[in-house]
Design a protein around this motif. Sequence first.
Motif, short mmCIF file in Angstrom:
data_model
loop_
_atom_site.label_atom_id
_atom_site.label_comp_id
_atom_site.label_asym_id
_atom_site.label_seq_id
_atom_site.Cartn_x
_atom_site.Cartn_y
_atom_site.Cartn_z
N GLN A 96 0.78 -1.26 -0.15
CA GLN A 96 -0.06 -0.12 0.09
C GLN A 96 0.89 1.41 -0.06
O GLN A 96 0.82 2.23 -0.88
CB GLN A 96 -0.89 -0.01 1.26
CG GLN A 96 -1.82 1.21 1.44
CD GLN A 96 -2.87 1.12 2.43
OE1 GLN A 96 -2.81 0.17 3.22
NE2 GLN A 96 -3.66 2.22 2.60
N ARG A 97 1.90 1.11 0.71
CA ARG A 97 2.87 2.58 0.76
C ARG A 97 3.59 2.78 -0.50
O ARG A 97 3.81 3.62 -0.90
CB ARG A 97 3.72 2.30 1.94
CG ARG A 97 3.09 2.29 3.41
CD ARG A 97 4.10 2.13 4.57
NE ARG A 97 5.03 3.28 4.51
CZ ARG A 97 6.07 3.54 5.44
NH1 ARG A 97 5.87 2.71 6.46
NH2 ARG A 97 6.81 4.61 5.39
N GLN A 132 2.24 1.71 -3.32
CA GLN A 132 1.55 2.22 -4.45
C GLN A 132 1.26 3.84 -4.09
O GLN A 132 1.13 4.37 -5.14
CB GLN A 132 0.27 1.50 -4.37
CG GLN A 132 0.49 -0.08 -4.85
CD GLN A 132 -0.93 -0.87 -4.71
OE1 GLN A 132 -1.76 -0.36 -4.23
NE2 GLN A 132 -0.83 -1.96 -5.23
N GLU A 133 1.37 4.13 -3.04
CA GLU A 133 1.12 5.62 -2.61
C GLU A 133 2.24 6.40 -3.12
O GLU A 133 2.02 7.46 -3.61
CB GLU A 133 1.04 5.67 -1.20
CG GLU A 133 -0.39 5.18 -0.65
CD GLU A 133 -0.49 5.33 0.94
OE1 GLU A 133 0.49 5.81 1.50
OE2 GLU A 133 -1.51 5.15 1.68
#
Length: 307
Positions: free
Chosen positions: A137-138, A140-141
């Motif tokens: 998730q990080r 992709q951010e």
Amino acid sequence: MSDFEMEESGSEYDSDDNSDAELQAAFERGELKPGLNVEFNGTRGRVNDITKLLAKTEAIRLQLPWVERLDMVNSLAPLAPELAVQLEKHEQKRANVFKGNAKLPYVRPEEDPVLNDFKREMLFHRQAQSAVLEGIQRLQELGIKTRRPDDYFAEMAKTDEHMQKVRSNLMAKQQGQAKSERIKQIREQRKMGKMLAKQTKVQREAEKKDMLDKLKKFRKGKLKNLDFLEDAKALESKQKKTAENRKARNKKFGFGGKKKGLKRNTKSSSAGLDAEKSTRRQRGAKAGASVNKRMGKSRRIKAKGRK
């Protein structure tokens, strides 16, 4: 211990490659100075300078972004259902080990080292799973791709033959474990069958003894009726019916043994020899049975007497 101190007067023993024999010869000639080996008998104080240690740590620390470090601190991922089932099976397996072997001392599940190792590995798995979920998730951010493109081609570090060997070894291990589990189940079933047969035998002996005791009481006049015989007759008819069913099944299905391959061709049958032998036996039984029939023993003895 202090370092070796050699003379600086151009001695031939100033080289670092001197052997033990050369050093010993030099010591015998008195060319070595005293203090070659110094024994230290004092106590060495410990230095714990926290300020300097922190300063050195800050000096060697690399101020890199998170993408270069990828360090994370997170909690455990939720326990997956398949892991919960696997843990329950493992606990049941360990319980069966202690139950089936009286020589092993019983250990509670929370104190079992084997079970604790399994739980510890499961915690590692959940920790890694949580790190992967949060890390993706990080990434992709930050706009970093986490999936390979569809047209991506890579060369494996290991050859296909090596991977086939690994796969065959894993398959053999799984088959061996499945086979051992199946053997254990068969043993348990046999043990349960023996226990049931023993219980049935004991129950029948107890019923027979009870019926004989009631007969003795009836003969002595302590019992006024023979109702217990009706129950015995009903039980006997039930057992007889079971035996007849077993006999019928045996007659229909046989008693085991090899059933497959009985009608398969052999070398002699494919050559037609078996058919020829059976035809000769049939002809002999029809035509020459009455001619070659041997007389009985009594008739042979009478024939000898007449002669």
